[in-house]
Scaffold this motif. Structure first.
Motif, mmCIF file in Angstrom:
data_model
loop_
_atom_site.group_PDB
_atom_site.id
_atom_site.type_symbol
_atom_site.label_atom_id
_atom_site.label_comp_id
_atom_site.label_asym_id
_atom_site.label_seq_id
_atom_site.Cartn_x
_atom_site.Cartn_y
_atom_site.Cartn_z
ATOM 1 N N ASP A 1 19.850 -10.002 -35.408
ATOM 2 C CA ASP A 1 19.873 -11.557 -35.377
ATOM 3 C C ASP A 1 18.361 -12.651 -35.567
ATOM 4 O OD1 ASP A 1 22.546 -11.706 -35.408
ATOM 5 O OD2 ASP A 1 22.714 -11.967 -33.233
ATOM 6 N N LEU A 2 18.707 -13.356 -35.985
ATOM 7 C CA LEU A 2 17.567 -14.625 -36.365
ATOM 8 C C LEU A 2 16.782 -14.761 -34.917
ATOM 9 C CD1 LEU A 2 15.834 -15.629 -38.763
ATOM 10 C CD2 LEU A 2 16.565 -17.944 -37.751
ATOM 11 N N PRO A 3 15.593 -13.669 -34.375
ATOM 12 C CA PRO A 3 15.038 -14.253 -33.549
ATOM 13 C C PRO A 3 14.263 -15.475 -33.292
ATOM 14 C CG PRO A 3 13.479 -12.875 -35.119
ATOM 15 C CD PRO A 3 14.746 -13.124 -35.294
ATOM 16 N N ALA A 4 14.152 -15.905 -32.330
ATOM 17 C CA ALA A 4 13.232 -16.935 -31.703
ATOM 18 C C ALA A 4 11.867 -16.964 -31.361
ATOM 19 C CB ALA A 4 13.898 -17.166 -29.683
ATOM 20 N N ALA A 5 11.079 -15.939 -31.493
ATOM 21 C CA ALA A 5 9.457 -15.241 -31.600
ATOM 22 C C ALA A 5 9.861 -14.386 -32.004
ATOM 23 C CB ALA A 5 9.395 -15.682 -30.010
ATOM 24 N N MET A 6 8.783 -13.984 -31.917
ATOM 25 C CA MET A 6 7.954 -12.530 -32.552
ATOM 26 C C MET A 6 6.442 -12.653 -31.161
ATOM 27 S SD MET A 6 8.056 -11.069 -36.109
ATOM 28 C CE MET A 6 8.790 -11.600 -37.479
ATOM 29 N N ILE A 7 6.358 -11.801 -30.232
ATOM 30 C CA ILE A 7 5.166 -11.566 -29.490
ATOM 31 C C ILE A 7 4.621 -9.739 -29.896
ATOM 32 C CG2 ILE A 7 7.172 -9.753 -27.853
ATOM 33 C CD1 ILE A 7 5.178 -11.283 -25.687
ATOM 34 N N VAL A 8 3.420 -9.947 -30.187
ATOM 35 C CA VAL A 8 2.645 -8.930 -30.178
ATOM 36 C C VAL A 8 1.050 -9.233 -29.647
ATOM 37 C CG1 VAL A 8 1.382 -10.473 -32.513
ATOM 38 C CG2 VAL A 8 1.871 -7.884 -32.306
ATOM 39 N N GLU A 9 0.220 -7.719 -29.861
ATOM 40 C CA GLU A 9 -1.368 -7.985 -29.323
ATOM 41 C C GLU A 9 -1.571 -7.570 -30.597
ATOM 42 O OE1 GLU A 9 -1.052 -5.141 -25.395
ATOM 43 O OE2 GLU A 9 0.442 -5.066 -26.609
ATOM 44 N N THR A 10 -2.878 -8.152 -31.044
ATOM 45 C CA THR A 10 -3.318 -7.881 -31.743
ATOM 46 C C THR A 10 -4.323 -6.386 -31.562
ATOM 47 O OG1 THR A 10 -5.204 -8.282 -31.236
ATOM 48 C CG2 THR A 10 -3.995 -10.307 -32.047
ATOM 49 N N VAL A 11 -4.308 -5.750 -30.691
ATOM 50 C CA VAL A 11 -4.608 -4.740 -30.255
ATOM 51 C C VAL A 11 -4.173 -4.235 -28.661
ATOM 52 C CG1 VAL A 11 -6.342 -3.045 -30.125
ATOM 53 C CG2 VAL A 11 -7.240 -4.661 -31.289
ATOM 54 N N GLN A 12 -3.709 -3.079 -29.021
ATOM 55 C CA GLN A 12 -2.912 -2.686 -28.024
ATOM 56 C C GLN A 12 -3.640 -1.912 -26.861
ATOM 57 O OE1 GLN A 12 0.529 -0.653 -30.047
ATOM 58 N NE2 GLN A 12 1.286 -1.742 -29.667
ATOM 59 N N GLY A 13 -3.619 -1.573 -25.526
ATOM 60 C CA GLY A 13 -4.215 -2.070 -24.394
ATOM 61 C C GLY A 13 -3.786 -0.656 -24.090
ATOM 62 N N GLU A 14 -2.682 -0.929 -23.568
ATOM 63 C CA GLU A 14 -1.628 0.171 -22.540
ATOM 64 C C GLU A 14 -0.977 0.958 -23.258
ATOM 65 O OE1 GLU A 14 -2.593 0.251 -19.208
ATOM 66 O OE2 GLU A 14 -3.509 -1.316 -19.723
ATOM 67 N N GLY A 15 -0.902 0.048 -24.741
ATOM 68 C CA GLY A 15 -0.322 1.675 -26.049
ATOM 69 C C GLY A 15 -0.726 2.832 -26.258
ATOM 70 N N GLY A 16 -2.232 2.409 -25.859
ATOM 71 C CA GLY A 16 -3.540 3.867 -26.944
ATOM 72 C C GLY A 16 -4.190 3.060 -27.043
ATOM 73 N N ILE A 17 -4.602 1.467 -27.239
ATOM 74 C CA ILE A 17 -5.384 0.811 -28.419
ATOM 75 C C ILE A 17 -5.668 0.601 -29.598
ATOM 76 C CG2 ILE A 17 -8.380 1.201 -28.217
ATOM 77 C CD1 ILE A 17 -7.397 0.479 -25.225
ATOM 78 N N ASN A 18 -4.486 0.792 -29.564
ATOM 79 C CA ASN A 18 -3.577 0.192 -30.890
ATOM 80 C C ASN A 18 -4.328 -0.378 -32.051
ATOM 81 O OD1 ASN A 18 -2.811 2.933 -30.839
ATOM 82 N ND2 ASN A 18 -0.788 1.785 -30.125
ATOM 83 N N VAL A 19 -4.765 -0.723 -32.990
ATOM 84 C CA VAL A 19 -5.366 -1.904 -33.668
ATOM 85 C C VAL A 19 -4.643 -2.303 -34.760
ATOM 86 C CG1 VAL A 19 -7.062 -2.797 -35.043
ATOM 87 C CG2 VAL A 19 -7.508 -1.266 -32.519
ATOM 88 N N ALA A 20 -3.792 -3.532 -34.842
ATOM 89 C CA ALA A 20 -4.217 -4.254 -36.290
ATOM 90 C C ALA A 20 -4.198 -4.681 -37.212
ATOM 91 C CB ALA A 20 -2.099 -4.979 -35.541
ATOM 92 N N ARG A 21 -4.530 -4.053 -37.989
ATOM 93 C CA ARG A 21 -4.979 -4.275 -39.260
ATOM 94 C C ARG A 21 -4.974 -5.727 -39.482
ATOM 95 N NH1 ARG A 21 -2.763 -0.470 -43.470
ATOM 96 N NH2 ARG A 21 -0.784 -0.813 -42.629
ATOM 97 N N PHE A 22 -6.229 -6.626 -40.023
ATOM 98 C CA PHE A 22 -5.613 -8.405 -39.759
ATOM 99 C C PHE A 22 -4.680 -8.843 -41.155
ATOM 100 C CE2 PHE A 22 -10.629 -8.388 -38.977
ATOM 101 C CZ PHE A 22 -10.092 -7.863 -37.265
ATOM 102 N N ASP A 23 -4.725 -7.883 -42.075
ATOM 103 C CA ASP A 23 -3.956 -8.260 -43.385
ATOM 104 C C ASP A 23 -2.208 -7.792 -42.697
ATOM 105 O OD1 ASP A 23 -5.412 -8.761 -45.130
ATOM 106 O OD2 ASP A 23 -5.477 -6.905 -46.444
ATOM 107 N N TRP A 24 -2.387 -7.207 -42.007
ATOM 108 C CA TRP A 24 -0.753 -6.836 -41.366
ATOM 109 C C TRP A 24 -0.772 -8.268 -40.311
ATOM 110 C CZ3 TRP A 24 1.485 -6.287 -36.388
ATOM 111 C CH2 TRP A 24 2.568 -5.720 -36.239
ATOM 112 N N LEU A 25 -1.303 -8.444 -39.267
ATOM 113 C CA LEU A 25 -1.183 -9.906 -39.048
ATOM 114 C C LEU A 25 -0.753 -10.868 -39.449
ATOM 115 C CD1 LEU A 25 -4.132 -9.160 -36.271
ATOM 116 C CD2 LEU A 25 -1.526 -9.030 -35.234
ATOM 117 N N LYS A 26 -2.208 -11.363 -40.558
ATOM 118 C CA LYS A 26 -1.758 -12.853 -41.338
ATOM 119 C C LYS A 26 -0.248 -12.360 -41.931
ATOM 120 C CE LYS A 26 -3.170 -15.766 -43.632
ATOM 121 N NZ LYS A 26 -3.670 -17.038 -42.986
ATOM 122 N N ARG A 27 -0.057 -11.052 -42.384
ATOM 123 C CA ARG A 27 2.155 -11.026 -43.072
ATOM 124 C C ARG A 27 3.260 -11.425 -41.781
ATOM 125 N NH1 ARG A 27 5.306 -6.480 -46.072
ATOM 126 N NH2 ARG A 27 6.861 -7.610 -47.074
#
Length: 424
Positions: free
Chosen positions: A198-224
């Motif tokens: 279903d269409l959600p109310a929101a998306m929640i994201v960390e630009t760099v995941q800390g506890e998840g293993g220091i995973n970095v989202a690329r800027f282009d990915w975040l922009k999209r």
């Protein structure tokens, strides 16, 4: 002075305790990037309160402001009554942080921890849109209360809820599945009425995941992600609780991506001093709350307002960000050299700014490195689903000599683990 009996913690404190197991000593004093224990042993702190002490311990200016406020019998507890300390913070945060970044946000003070900020963000998104579901991302971590756990990926943390965690959909984070663009997958789900999402109310994201293993989202990915949210009228929530307040180099971790989230969650180092303090920032048109509709007894932590206002002075000088960038480059160079010099680690450098680490092939290797570092006088922790990343969180204002000393201890610790394997 008699030493503390460690059995006090073993017999009277809950088994849920964790960090005192990782760092088995009794700490008594802290200043800037250093800690001391009862035995007088000195430690360099590359842990920084899991990101709650980005400016180090007992910052002198913040301490002086807080002592002055206390000695003048300033208001400590006020719920959300108007106080001079709150007014100063609101005005200064707007002038020093928001306006220069062309950000127009209202400020909401929920309870004083990060998970309180997340809970308020989720509730507001649902209230504004009238929708139920939230899209979160694999390996994300957003807090330990029920709503925050529902958008957290870690299986062991989710299990602790003891009840089903509903009304959320998990989508793959950037590069979760090889190098494929996970957003093609997400967008197709939203487009197709037969997807079951279903269409959600929101998306929640960390630009760099800390506890998840220091995973970095690329800027282009975040922009999209932002573009997809705009296309489907979905609110974008950025959880900047650990990655924000300078940890990745800029005040907000999303600045270099060129996005403007609808809602931003801050806590941890917001107070600057380690005092509990959280805020949810959101676009003014989203402010549909009724008075008292979301509240909390400790949403008026005036001591935190005082130190947070003092901490903002760092950000008045552009050279502060430049200094973080310089330290980040030094640290990144070091980590790349470690991976090259010690191939036995099977290591991979991860992170951005001073939120970095090395992912090892096995979790026990990263754990051994942090244990060796502790014995040598350096405190740092592991991250990731199996604790496979040893992560570096030095204070963002640490001096170069101390930073290099800490890095030297890390190399000694890595060498001890891979060249002189620990045997049981």
């Amino acid at each position: 002075m008699s030493k503390t009996n460690m059995e006090i913690f073993e017999t009277l404190e809950s088994e849920v305790r964790s960090y005192c197991r990782d760092f088995p000593t009794v700490f008594t004093k802290a200043k800037e990037h250093k800690l001391w224990d009862e035995n007088g042993k000195e430690y360099i702190d590359f842990f920084s309160g899991a990101g709650a002490l980005n400016y180090g311990h007992n910052d002198q200016k913040m301490k002086e402001k807080l002592i002055e406020y206390i000695m003048d019998d300033g208001i400590t507890h006020s719920l959300d009554k108007a106080t001079s300390a709150k007014a100063e913070f609101i005005e200064k945060f707007n002038e020093v942080i928001l306006k220069p970044r062309d950000l127009d946000y209202k400020m909401m003070f929920p309870g004083p921890t990060g998970t309180n900020a997340v809970e308020s963000a989720l509730k507001l998104a649902r209230k504004v849109t009238g929708r139920t579901d939230i899209i979160s991302f694999t390996r994300g971590f957003h807090g330990m209360t029920i709503g925050s756990l529902s958008v957290t990926g870690n299986a062991s943390k989710r299990k602790g809820a003891g009840v089903p965690l509903n009304h959320t959909v998990t989508m793959p984070y950037d590069q979760f599945v090889d190098e494929k663009d996970s957003l093609d997958y997400l967008e197709r789900y939203l487009e197709d009425d037969g997807s079951g999402v279903d269409l959600p109310a929101a998306m929640i994201v960390e630009t760099v995941q800390g506890e998840g293993g220091i995973n970095v989202a690329r800027f282009d990915w975040l922009k999209r992600v932002e573009e997809i949210c705009h296309r489907f009228n979905i609110l974008l929530i950025v959880d900047d609780i650990q990655a924000g307040i300078g940890r990745t180099g800029t005040f907000f971790s999303f600045e270099k991506a060129g996005i403007k989230p609808d809602i931003v969650c801050l806590s941890k180092s917001l107070s600057g001093y380690g005092l509990p303090f959280a805020v949810a920032l959101f676009r003014p048109e989203l402010d549909v709350w009724s008075p008292g509709e979301h509240n909390g007894t400790f949403r008026g932590n005036n001591h935190a307002f005082v130190t947070a206002s003092a901490a903002l002075d760092y950000w008045k000088d552009e050279k502060f960000e430049e200094s973080i960038e310089q330290k980040s480059e030094l640290t990144l160079t070091f980590l790349n050299e470690i991976v090259e010099k010690y191939p036995e680690l099977n290591g991979k450098v991860k992170g951005r700014g001073l939120m970095v680490g090395i992912e090892c092939e096995y979790g026990e290797v990263a754990d051994q490195v942090t244990s060796e570092a502790f014995e040598r006088g350096l405190i740092m922790e592991t991250a990731g689903m199996d604790g496979e990343v040893f992560k570096l969180f030095p204070a963002v204002n640490i001096d170069d000599a101390a930073l290099k000393a800490g890095l030297e201890i890390i190399e000694e610790s890595v060498r001890a683990v891979v060249k002189e394997p620990v045997t049981n």
